[in-house]
Design an enzyme around this catalytic site. Structure first.
Site, PDB file in Angstrom:
ATOM      1  N   THR A   4       0.854  -1.093  -0.019  1.00  0.00           N
ATOM      2  CA  THR A   4       0.110  -0.084   0.130  1.00  0.00           C
ATOM      3  C   THR A   4       0.915   1.149  -0.006  1.00  0.00           C
ATOM      4  OG1 THR A   4       0.083   0.243   2.371  1.00  0.00           O
ATOM      5  CG2 THR A   4      -1.728  -1.143   1.321  1.00  0.00           C
ATOM      6  N   HIS A  50       1.524   3.339   2.300  1.00  0.00           N
ATOM      7  CA  HIS A  50       1.886   3.637   3.868  1.00  0.00           C
ATOM      8  C   HIS A  50       3.336   4.116   3.705  1.00  0.00           C
ATOM      9  CE1 HIS A  50       3.943  -0.097   3.990  1.00  0.00           C
ATOM     10  NE2 HIS A  50       4.893   0.436   5.033  1.00  0.00           N
TER      11      HIS A  50
HETATM   12  C1  DLZ Z   1       2.132   1.271  10.255  1.00  0.00           C
HETATM   13  C2  DLZ Z   1       3.520   1.131   9.544  1.00  0.00           C
HETATM   14  C3  DLZ Z   1       3.577   0.163   8.561  1.00  0.00           C
HETATM   15  C4  DLZ Z   1       2.683  -0.257   7.910  1.00  0.00           C
HETATM   16  N1  DLZ Z   1       5.101   0.191   8.292  1.00  0.00           N
HETATM   17  C5  DLZ Z   1       6.260   0.833   8.973  1.00  0.00           C
HETATM   18  C6  DLZ Z   1       7.420   0.696   8.539  1.00  0.00           C
HETATM   19  O1  DLZ Z   1       7.890  -0.046   7.685  1.00  0.00           O
HETATM   20  N2  DLZ Z   1       8.286   1.312   9.231  1.00  0.00           N
HETATM   21  C7  DLZ Z   1       8.154   1.767  10.531  1.00  0.00           C
HETATM   22  O2  DLZ Z   1       8.814   2.351  11.215  1.00  0.00           O
HETATM   23  N3  DLZ Z   1       6.526   2.061  10.778  1.00  0.00           N
HETATM   24  C8  DLZ Z   1       5.789   1.448  10.063  1.00  0.00           C
HETATM   25  N4  DLZ Z   1       4.541   1.554  10.526  1.00  0.00           N
HETATM   26  C9  DLZ Z   1       4.162   2.132  11.682  1.00  0.00           C
HETATM   27  C10 DLZ Z   1       3.849   3.807  11.718  1.00  0.00           C
HETATM   28  O3  DLZ Z   1       5.337   4.482  11.652  1.00  0.00           O
HETATM   29  C11 DLZ Z   1       3.551   4.235  13.095  1.00  0.00           C
HETATM   30  O4  DLZ Z   1       4.119   3.952  14.347  1.00  0.00           O
HETATM   31  C12 DLZ Z   1       1.965   4.073  12.980  1.00  0.00           C
HETATM   32  O5  DLZ Z   1       1.299   4.259  11.710  1.00  0.00           O
HETATM   33  C13 DLZ Z   1       1.151   4.798  13.965  1.00  0.00           C
HETATM   34  O6  DLZ Z   1       1.192   6.117  13.825  1.00  0.00           O
END
Ligand code: DLZ
Length: 162
Positions: free
Chosen positions: A95, A97
């Site tokens: 996605t 994100h």
């Molecule tokens: C949600 C999310 C996703 C899907 N992937 C990562 C990532 O690859 N690396 C990372 O550091 N954090 C990820 N997060 C979490 C988000 O940084 C955050 O903690 C959440 O969206 C809650 O605000």
């Protein structure tokens, strides 16, 4: 001719200013923690090699990279520190994100640098694959945590120049 790739991982210690008196904050994301743990190890070992005392390295964990700017801002407010290293690892998924988290994290950290009196270092891997992240967390591309620590010390010295 392509420019030779710079890798601060191969820095020469004596070129850095003495860091004995510095107090450094490190904010670490818990996402992809086998990567962020290696980056933290690289950063911590580098700071210790540069003469920073163990008790002057303050480590705090946040849930994900998105929370790194908030964590750094809290640390600056609550603890007397000379600089902060933000450590994270964002991996491209199916996605969108990745782009939102990476952009928000980078923007948040840059904003802190412009608003706060101490340097805040972007030591966040933004990779397409986990292999790329492993290569940069103590693998064949070095350890970006080491680079973060060096950048932090250099920026503290830069800030303290009269
Ligand atoms: C949600 C999310 C996703 C899907 N992937 C990562 C990532 O690859 N690396 C990372 O550091 N954090 C990820 N997060 C979490 C988000 O940084 C955050 O903690 C959440 O969206 C809650 O605000």
């Amino acid at each position: 001719m392509a420019e030779k790739k710079k890798n601060l991982d191969s820095y020469i210690p004596f070129q850095l200013p003495s860091a004995e008196k510095y107090r450094i904050g490190i904010v670490v994301s818990e996402w992809n923690d086998h990567i962020t743990d290696s980056l933290l190890k690289g950063a911590r070992e580098t700071l210790l090699q540069q003469g920073i005392k163990e008790e002057n390295i303050v480590v705090k964990h946040v849930p994900g990279s998105f929370e790194l700017p908030t964590g750094a801002a809290h640390l600056i407010r609550q603890t007397p520190i000379d600089g902060v290293i933000c450590i994270g690892c964002i991996i491209q998924g199916e996605t969108r994100h990745f782009e939102f988290i990476a952009q928000a994290t980078a923007d948040g950290i840059m904003r802190l640098n412009l608003q706060q009196p101490v340097p805040v270092i972007f030591s966040v891997l933004t990779c397409d694959t986990m292999q790329q992240a492993e290569d940069r967390a103590g693998g064949k591309m070095g350890n970006k945590g080491v680079e973060g620590a060096i950048s932090c010390l250099k920026m503290i010295a830069f800030d303290q120049q009269s």
